[in-house]
Write an enzyme that holds these catalytic residues in place. Structure first.
Site, PDB file in Angstrom:
ATOM      1  CG  ASN A  14       2.757  11.315  -1.798  1.00 15.47           C
ATOM      2  OD1 ASN A  14       3.836  11.791  -2.119  1.00 15.47           O
ATOM      3  ND2 ASN A  14       2.652  10.311  -0.945  1.00 15.47           N
ATOM      4  CG  LEU A  91      -4.180   2.793   2.988  1.00 14.14           C
ATOM      5  CD1 LEU A  91      -4.499   2.918   4.465  1.00 14.14           C
ATOM      6  CD2 LEU A  91      -2.733   2.359   2.775  1.00 14.14           C
ATOM      7  CB  ILE A  94      -5.759  -1.616  -7.831  1.00  8.96           C
ATOM      8  CG1 ILE A  94      -5.344  -0.323  -7.106  1.00  8.96           C
ATOM      9  CG2 ILE A  94      -6.364  -1.284  -9.189  1.00  8.96           C
ATOM     10  CD1 ILE A  94      -6.475   0.611  -6.759  1.00  8.96           C
ATOM     11  CG  HIS A 110       6.677   1.013  -1.281  1.00  5.09           C
ATOM     12  ND1 HIS A 110       5.642   0.548  -0.497  1.00  5.09           N
ATOM     13  CD2 HIS A 110       7.815   0.513  -0.751  1.00  5.09           C
ATOM     14  CE1 HIS A 110       6.144  -0.216   0.456  1.00  5.09           C
ATOM     15  NE2 HIS A 110       7.449  -0.260   0.322  1.00  5.09           N
ATOM     16  CG  ASP A 151       4.718  -2.489  -2.838  1.00  4.38           C
ATOM     17  OD1 ASP A 151       3.993  -1.593  -3.305  1.00  4.38           O
ATOM     18  OD2 ASP A 151       4.758  -2.758  -1.623  1.00  4.38           O
ATOM     19  CD  GLU A 181       6.267   9.006   0.465  1.00  8.16           C
ATOM     20  OE1 GLU A 181       5.068   9.161   0.173  1.00  8.16           O
ATOM     21  OE2 GLU A 181       6.637   8.558   1.569  1.00  8.16           O
TER      22      GLU A 181
END
Length: 208
Positions: A14, A91, A94, A110, A151, A181
């Protein structure tokens, strides 16, 4: 010019889509200031260096406590006066301190259509395994702002991907990356960089 920090943990596909978007001009008014990984061996750091972008490893293993790591990550972002934090396969959880400081200035990608197949434990191949187990006919990807939940932040963009009869989790993962994505993450950054995103009653509105 929007200053980005891209947080990654692995290969950085990404991240590459974001770099390609900036270099091609499909992402305008933005630049990547730094790429930060919790994994010193992440190939994403190599991708950054190859494009002249600062690459920094900030690993929890190098600090005496989680709070010390969180403080170091916070300083890495604030010292560079980052405008937007982009979680691109990150991963690391935060910390609330960063979420509060960068409210509505942290976005995540996601690999599913939230609210399906998301939340605690849903990451990587697990998302696609569960989608196939459930037998859904459509999956996709979601870009959303990050809040204190998993999420649960306001949705910015979504893109659907049809599931095929011969899909495996690995095949589906790759197709979701390519078709969704790598499309909507750069688009979301461009929208934010050009002031086309507003929040109304906790929902994202896009100005065309």
């Amino acid at each position: 010019m929007l200053k980005l920090a891209v947080l990654v943990s692995g290969g950085g596909t990404n991240l590459q889509a974001i770099i390609d978007g900036i270099e091609a001009g499909t992402i305008s008014n933005a630049r990547i200031e730094v790429v930060i990984s919790n994994n010193k061996n992440a190939y994403a750091l190599t991708r950054a260096k190859e494009h002249g972008i600062e690459a920094k490893a900030v690993s929890p293993k190098d600090f005496p406590s989680r709070d010390a790591f969180n403080d170091a990550l916070f300083e890495a972002l604030t010292d560079r006066e980052i405008d937007l934090v982009v979680l691109a396969g990150c991963l690391v959880v935060i910390p609330g301190k960063i979420i509060k400081y960068f409210r509505n200035r942290i976005i995540n990608i996601h690999p599913a259509l939230i609210p399906s197949f998301c939340g605690k434990g849903y990451y990587g191949l697990k998302v696609h395994e569960k989608a196939l187990e459930r037998g859904v006919k459509v999956t996709g990807a979601t870009v959303h702002f990050v809040d204190e939940g998993t999420d649960t932040g306001p949705i910015i963009l979504q893109k659907a991907v049809e599931i095929q009869d011969d899909d495996t989790p690995e095949k589906l993962q790759l197709r979701v990356m390519k078709e969704a994505e790598w499309v909507i993450m750069p688009k979301a950054i461009d929208l934010i960089a050009n002031d086309k995103i507003t929040m109304e009653d906790g929902r994202v509105k896009i100005r065309r």
